[in-house]
Design a protein around this motif. Sequence first.
Motif, PDB file in Angstrom:
ATOM      1  N   GLN A 127      -6.515   7.932   5.717  1.00  0.00           N
ATOM      2  CA  GLN A 127      -7.121   6.792   5.021  1.00  0.00           C
ATOM      3  C   GLN A 127      -8.618   7.005   4.799  1.00  0.00           C
ATOM      4  O   GLN A 127      -9.135   6.729   3.707  1.00  0.00           O
ATOM      5  CB  GLN A 127      -6.896   5.514   5.836  1.00  0.00           C
TER       6      GLN A 127
ATOM      7  N   SER B  66       0.849  -1.191   0.000  1.00  0.00           N
ATOM      8  CA  SER B  66       0.000   0.000   0.000  1.00  0.00           C
ATOM      9  C   SER B  66       0.876   1.229   0.000  1.00  0.00           C
ATOM     10  O   SER B  66       2.085   1.155   0.297  1.00  0.00           O
ATOM     11  CB  SER B  66      -0.923   0.007   1.226  1.00  0.00           C
TER      12      SER B  66
ATOM     13  N   LEU C 138      -4.831   1.308  -1.198  1.00  0.00           N
ATOM     14  CA  LEU C 138      -5.262   0.897   0.134  1.00  0.00           C
ATOM     15  C   LEU C 138      -6.066  -0.390   0.039  1.00  0.00           C
ATOM     16  O   LEU C 138      -6.526  -0.775  -1.039  1.00  0.00           O
ATOM     17  CB  LEU C 138      -6.102   2.001   0.791  1.00  0.00           C
TER      18      LEU C 138
ATOM     19  N   LYS D 246      -6.234  -0.965   6.492  1.00  0.00           N
ATOM     20  CA  LYS D 246      -6.219  -0.357   5.159  1.00  0.00           C
ATOM     21  C   LYS D 246      -4.819  -0.333   4.555  1.00  0.00           C
ATOM     22  O   LYS D 246      -4.671  -0.253   3.336  1.00  0.00           O
ATOM     23  CB  LYS D 246      -6.819   1.051   5.211  1.00  0.00           C
ATOM     24  N   ASN D 247      -3.794  -0.440   5.407  1.00  0.00           N
ATOM     25  CA  ASN D 247      -2.437  -0.561   4.881  1.00  0.00           C
ATOM     26  C   ASN D 247      -2.137  -1.969   4.388  1.00  0.00           C
ATOM     27  O   ASN D 247      -1.119  -2.189   3.734  1.00  0.00           O
ATOM     28  CB  ASN D 247      -1.410  -0.188   5.955  1.00  0.00           C
TER      29      ASN D 247
END
Length: 764
Positions: free
Chosen positions: A702, A315, A729, A393-394
Motif C-alpha cells: 500500500q 478497494s 485505495l 487503506k483497504n
Amino acid sequence: MQLFRRLTNIIFILIIVTLSANGQYSAIKQYNVQWNSQSKNSSESMPCGGGDVGVNVWVENGDLLLYLAKSGSFDENNAMLKLGRIRVKFPEPISQQQFSQTLNLVTGAVDIRTQLGNLSIWVDVFNPNIYIDLKNNKALKTEIIYESWRFEDRLHTNVLENRGNSFKWLKVPVKTYQDSMVQQNDFFIFSHNNHTNGLNVFDYTVNKQGLDSIKHLLYNPIKNNRSGGVINIKDYLFTHISTGKYMDSDYKAWHYLQKKASKNHSIQISLAIAQNDDYSSWQQEAIGTLQKGIQQQKQAQKNSLKWWQDFWNRSYVHTYDTNSYISRNYTLFRYMLACNAYGQWPTKFNGGLFTFDPVFVKKEYPFTPDFRLWGGGTMTAQNQRLVYFPMFKNGDFDFLKSQFNFYTNSRKNAELRSKFYWNVNGASFSEQLENFGLPNVAEFNSKRPEGYDKGVDYNAWLEYQWETVLEFCKMMLDMHYYNREDIGQYIPFIESCLRFFDEYYRQKTRLSGIKELDENGHYVLYPSSAAETFKMAYNSVTLIAGLDVVVNDLLNLPQQFYDTTRYKNWQKIKQQIPPIPFRQFKGKTLIAPALVWSRVNNTETPQLYPVYPWGQFGVGKPGIDTAINTYLTDTFALKFRSHVGWKQDNIFAARLGLTKEAFHYTSLKFKDGPHRFPAFWGPGFDWTPDHNWGGSAMIGLQEMLLQVVGDKFYLLPAWPKDADVSFKLHAPNQTTVEVEYKNGVFKTINILPAVDKSRIVLPD
C-alpha cells in the motif's frame, strides 16, 4: 518527486469512474484458487468463512472434511478451541478423477466438483451459520460425522502443549476439559463450557499478580464462556459412535446417515459462543439461530453474496505479469481477514481462524488442532497492529471495531492495576496481554525476586514495554481522520492511556530525585523500552514518537470531541514530551532508539518507528535524509533486516521512497507460503497462517502505491517504473484514489472527491 504540472501522456478524470461491477469481479476471479487433486491432510486445507466464522475445507481420501472455528472460543486455559471436525462421507468416495476444488472469492464460497455432483461450502456473513450445499447427479444418501478430540478430560503431560494456551511454559497441571455432545430432537449439539472450579487462567493470573483483593472488580471474559454449535439432523438417522485417530489426536465420532436418498440437499451447522452458565438458554439460542438460518437460507445467501460483492468493490490492487502473485496473495489474505469482519474478538495474529493440525507447522508440536504457538486469548500488541493497520487503506473500517473493543473492554482492569500497584491514574497495558487486560502470567513470571515491582513484567523482552497501546490509540483517531467517524466513545480510552504515562513517569522521576521533569520541562522516560529490543532505555524513541503523534492528533480534532479543560491538558502533555533522540554515526545523523540503553534483546528496528507507524519522517517530509541514513547505515537496522514474519523493512523502505528495497522485501513477503494454500505463510516467529506476515506485506505494498502527506497525494512513491499496476485505495477524509499505470504511463487517475491537480505528486 515533482508536483504534477504536465498533462503529457496522462489522462485525468476528476470525477470518479469506477470499474464496472462485472469488470471488477472478473479481475478478482483471476485470483481464485483451484486445485485439481484432493488434499493429503489438513495442512492442505482451504479457508472459507464470513462474519466471524472460519472453516478449513479439504477433501481427503474421498471424504469432505471441515474444521470449525469461531471468534472468541476461549477455554478456561485461554486456548482458542476449534469447535470440532465435520466429515461428510458418500456412498462411493469422491474420486480423484473429475475433481476440482475452488475458492470462489466473489461469492466467498468453496466450490467442489466431483464425479458424484457438486458441493458448495459457504458461511452466512450476518449469522454464524455454515452451509454445505450438495447437488448430486443421482439420488444419494450422505453421512454426516461429527468428530471430537475433546471427548474426555485430557491432562497436558507435555509442557510444550501449554504454549497453545496462556500458561505457556509454566509447570502447572493444565487440563483441557471434555465437551458435551448430545442429540435433542432434530439437532446434534456440541459445546464446551468453561469450568469455574479448579485451575483456570483468570484466577491463576489474578493471584500471581497479587490482585486477589480487587478480583471482584475485574472484567473476566473467561468465566462461563460456552462455545460450540448445532447441526441440523432432521433428515438423518443416528447409527453409531466410532473411535479413531487423525494425525496426533484420538477422537470419537457421532455418525448420522441420511434417511432418504436425494439429489439436492443442504447440511446446516450453526456455531454459538456466549458467556452463559445456563446450558438450556445457550442451547435454545443456538438452535434458534440455526432454525432461522434454515428458514431463510436463500435470503441469507443473497445477502452474503451482496456483502462480498460490495467488499471487493471497496478497494483492490492488481499487479501484472511476473508480479501477479503479489496481488493474488494480497487479495487472498484480505479475504482471510474478511472472514472475521464482525467478530466480537479481533483476528489473532498467530493463525486467525484457519489453524490446522500443528504437527504440519512444526514437528515438535504433535498436539490437537486446538494448538497454536503464543496462545489463543493472549494478544501480542506489536503483532496485532500489523493485522489491523492495513484495513485503513483497504477501506475496511468496519473490521477495526473488534480490535478496539478488545482494548476498551479491558480498560477498567488496566486502570485498576495502575491504581493498585503505583497509585497512579490511567490504563497501563503490557505487550503480552490477556483478553482480560492483564499481562500474560507466564511472561509476567512468578519467579520474581522479593520486592520486585509487581506491576512490571519480570521479563527481559517485555519489561517496561507499555507504549504499544499508543498504536491502537492512533488507529482509533484514524477512524475519524480517514472515515470521519464519531470517535467520541474512544476519547476517554485514549486519555486514560496518556494519563498513565504522564502520572507514572512523573512519579518515577520524583521518587528518584527532587524534580519530576528534566531541565527543559520534559518527561524523564526511564525506564522505558524501544520495542522488545533496546531495553532499560532512557527516552525510548517509540514512546516519544507515540506520545507526540497521538497528542497531536487529539489537538487537531474538531471541537466536538473536547472541551477547554481537555484541550489544555493535551497541550500540557504535548509540551512535556521530549524530542526525538538522534545520534551520530560516521559523520551522519541517525534516529536513535533512545538517548541511552543498557542492552539489545531482540531484532526489531524501533529507531525507524518514527517512519512507520508514526509518520514523522518520510516522503514529502523534512528530515527524510536522516531517516534514509538510519535505514541504510544503522548497524542494528542492517543486522536485523529481513522479510520474515513481522519484520517491517519493506514498510520503512516504501515510506522513505526507496523503491528497489521496498519492492525487494515486499516481493519476498508475498511469495507463496510453504503450504498448499499460498497465503498460509509462516510460521516466521509465530505460527501458521502468520497473519502479521501478511499484514506487514500488505502495508508495504500500500505504501509503495499511495502516500498522503498533508494535502498532497503521492502516487507510486516507491513503485518500479517498469512494473504495471492498477489499484483503488482509501485516503483520509473519506477519499478514494484509483489509478491505472501501464507501460510507464498513468492511464487513469481518479480521486473522489476530486482534488486540485497541484495536490497530486507523481514520481520523477
